[in-house]
Motif scaffolding. Structure first.
Motif, mmCIF file in Angstrom:
data_model
loop_
_atom_site.group_PDB
_atom_site.id
_atom_site.type_symbol
_atom_site.label_atom_id
_atom_site.label_comp_id
_atom_site.label_asym_id
_atom_site.label_seq_id
_atom_site.Cartn_x
_atom_site.Cartn_y
_atom_site.Cartn_z
ATOM 1 N N GLU A 1 -1.576 26.067 4.282
ATOM 2 C CA GLU A 1 -1.033 25.830 5.616
ATOM 3 C C GLU A 1 0.421 26.283 5.699
ATOM 4 N N PRO A 2 0.850 26.755 6.859
ATOM 5 C CA PRO A 2 2.246 27.183 6.993
ATOM 6 C C PRO A 2 3.207 26.019 6.822
ATOM 7 N N ARG A 3 4.332 26.292 6.149
ATOM 8 C CA ARG A 3 5.348 25.268 5.924
ATOM 9 C C ARG A 3 6.258 25.134 7.136
ATOM 10 N N PHE A 4 6.754 23.938 7.323
ATOM 11 C CA PHE A 4 7.786 23.723 8.327
ATOM 12 C C PHE A 4 9.139 24.085 7.713
ATOM 13 N N THR A 5 9.935 24.851 8.447
ATOM 14 C CA THR A 5 11.317 25.101 8.040
ATOM 15 C C THR A 5 12.284 24.583 9.099
ATOM 16 N N ASP A 6 11.748 23.933 10.127
ATOM 17 C CA ASP A 6 12.551 23.372 11.213
ATOM 18 C C ASP A 6 12.348 21.863 11.212
ATOM 19 N N LEU A 7 13.413 21.121 10.952
ATOM 20 C CA LEU A 7 13.301 19.672 10.802
ATOM 21 C C LEU A 7 12.806 18.975 12.067
ATOM 22 N N GLU B 1 0.853 -1.186 0.000
ATOM 23 C CA GLU B 1 0.000 0.000 0.000
ATOM 24 C C GLU B 1 0.890 1.237 0.000
ATOM 25 N N VAL B 2 0.822 1.999 -1.095
ATOM 26 C CA VAL B 2 1.646 3.194 -1.253
ATOM 27 C C VAL B 2 0.918 4.373 -0.620
ATOM 28 N N LEU B 3 1.565 5.025 0.322
ATOM 29 C CA LEU B 3 0.966 6.155 1.034
ATOM 30 C C LEU B 3 1.865 7.382 0.894
ATOM 31 N N PRO B 4 1.643 8.197 -0.160
ATOM 32 C CA PRO B 4 2.415 9.429 -0.297
ATOM 33 C C PRO B 4 2.083 10.394 0.846
ATOM 34 N N VAL B 5 3.100 10.950 1.444
ATOM 35 C CA VAL B 5 2.930 11.867 2.565
ATOM 36 C C VAL B 5 2.889 13.291 2.021
ATOM 37 N N GLN B 6 1.803 14.006 2.326
ATOM 38 C CA GLN B 6 1.638 15.377 1.855
ATOM 39 C C GLN B 6 2.056 16.344 2.964
ATOM 40 N N LEU B 7 3.199 16.977 2.784
ATOM 41 C CA LEU B 7 3.664 17.954 3.760
ATOM 42 C C LEU B 7 2.866 19.249 3.616
ATOM 43 N N PRO B 8 2.738 20.030 4.686
ATOM 44 C CA PRO B 8 1.985 21.288 4.594
ATOM 45 C C PRO B 8 2.695 22.311 3.715
ATOM 46 N N GLY B 9 1.902 23.229 3.167
ATOM 47 C CA GLY B 9 2.454 24.325 2.380
ATOM 48 C C GLY B 9 2.628 24.015 0.913
ATOM 49 N N ARG B 10 2.001 22.930 0.422
ATOM 50 C CA ARG B 10 2.124 22.564 -0.993
ATOM 51 C C ARG B 10 0.889 21.794 -1.436
ATOM 52 N N PRO C 1 9.120 29.809 -3.166
ATOM 53 C CA PRO C 1 9.075 29.893 -1.695
ATOM 54 C C PRO C 1 8.995 28.528 -1.021
ATOM 55 N N VAL C 2 8.317 27.577 -1.671
ATOM 56 C CA VAL C 2 8.244 26.224 -1.120
ATOM 57 C C VAL C 2 9.629 25.591 -1.133
ATOM 58 N N VAL C 3 10.336 25.741 -2.253
ATOM 59 C CA VAL C 3 11.688 25.184 -2.354
ATOM 60 C C VAL C 3 12.595 25.802 -1.302
ATOM 61 N N ARG C 4 12.521 27.125 -1.159
ATOM 62 C CA ARG C 4 13.393 27.784 -0.191
ATOM 63 C C ARG C 4 13.100 27.325 1.242
#
Length: 263
Positions: A58-64, A43-52, A165-168
């Motif tokens: 939704e605000p993106r995470f920039t802190d790992l 079962e393939v479950l692609p994970v959708q991160l916020p901000g894309r 901005p997403v890439v950065r």
């Protein structure tokens, strides 16, 4: 149901689940079509991160560390069954960091980590991954040279303006690599390297062998840094071979989860 997954919910039907983490600037759509190729055994479950994509607002995470803690909190129940983690480029770092976080907390680990197009974490990061690449044109040229910008984007400046901005933000997230625990994990690591990758070399990928106490192998596949797009069928053939080693294990472990037949 978690915001990080487009479909499904907590199910333990014995199937191997593969959680897929995207590269910098990418989203869950990077793994579209994988389920059809890999078949019903996984079962393939692609994970959708916020901000894309569907979570653009939704605000993106920039802190790992903050992202990893949120992933563990949101995906915790989903990770209770037999699973593996696949991450490509930035996604490999996120998958590794998530496994380390869960190891430190005594939680269930994946059966294996599948890490693509990322050098081992003790090696210095390439210049393009640093946030100080301030000029948009320089960043676009670098991404284009690596195959990270589909040609259609180069003709649509409004799409590029939304993507950069997403890439950065993701590149800032990658700068948190130094905060990740580097204790060798008690699970196998399967690493993948593009034979023509100009960002990450095969020897740099092989250095992941330091991070498993069990087994680590490197599979060299055709293509460059984005071989999952350039040489998708060739890569998925090799990925299928690797996953076949874990589907039987998942079936056996799944019997305990769904209830083995009584005597």
């Amino acid at each position: 149901m978690t915001r990080y997954l487009r479909r499904g919910g907590t199910r333990h039907d014995g199937r191997l689940r593969m959680f897929c983490f995207p590269y910098a600037g990418g989203g869950a759509s990077a793994y579209a079509g994988w389920q059809r190729w890999l078949g019903s055994g996984v079962e393939v479950l692609p994970v959708q991160l916020p901000g894309r994509e569907g979570r653009m607002a939704e605000p993106r995470f920039t802190d790992l560390p903050a992202l990893v803690a949120d992933l563990d909190r949101e995906l915790g129940e989903e990770l209770d069954g037999p699973h593996v983690l696949y991450g490509h480029s930035m996604g490999a770092l996120v998958a590794f960091a998530l496994a380390q976080y869960r190891r430190a907390r005594g939680e269930r680990l994946p059966l294996a980590l599948l890490l693509g197009a990322h050098r081992a974490p003790h090696l210095p990061a390439p210049p393009i991954t640093h946030g100080y690449v301030a000029d948009d044109m320089e960043l676009m040229r670098g991404l284009s040279a690596l195959g990270g910008l589909p040609r259609v984007l180069l003709d649509r400046p409004e799409w590029l303006a939304a993507l950069l901005p997403v890439v950065r933000g993701d590149l800032m997230l990658c700068e948190g690599a130094g905060s990740v625990d580097r204790t060798p994990l008690p699970i196998p690591l399967h690493t993948f390297a593009g034979a023509e990758d100009r960002l990450v070399t095969v020897p740099e990928v092989r250095e992941w062998s330091l991070y498993s106490t069990v087994h680590c192998e490197t599979v060299v596949v055709p293509g460059g840094h984005f071989y999952i797009r350039e040489q998708e069928s060739a890569f998925l053939d090799r990925l299928t071979e690797v996953l076949s080693r874990y589907t039987d294990i998942a079936d056996l472990l799944g019997m305990d989860l769904v209830g083995a037949p009584s005597d």
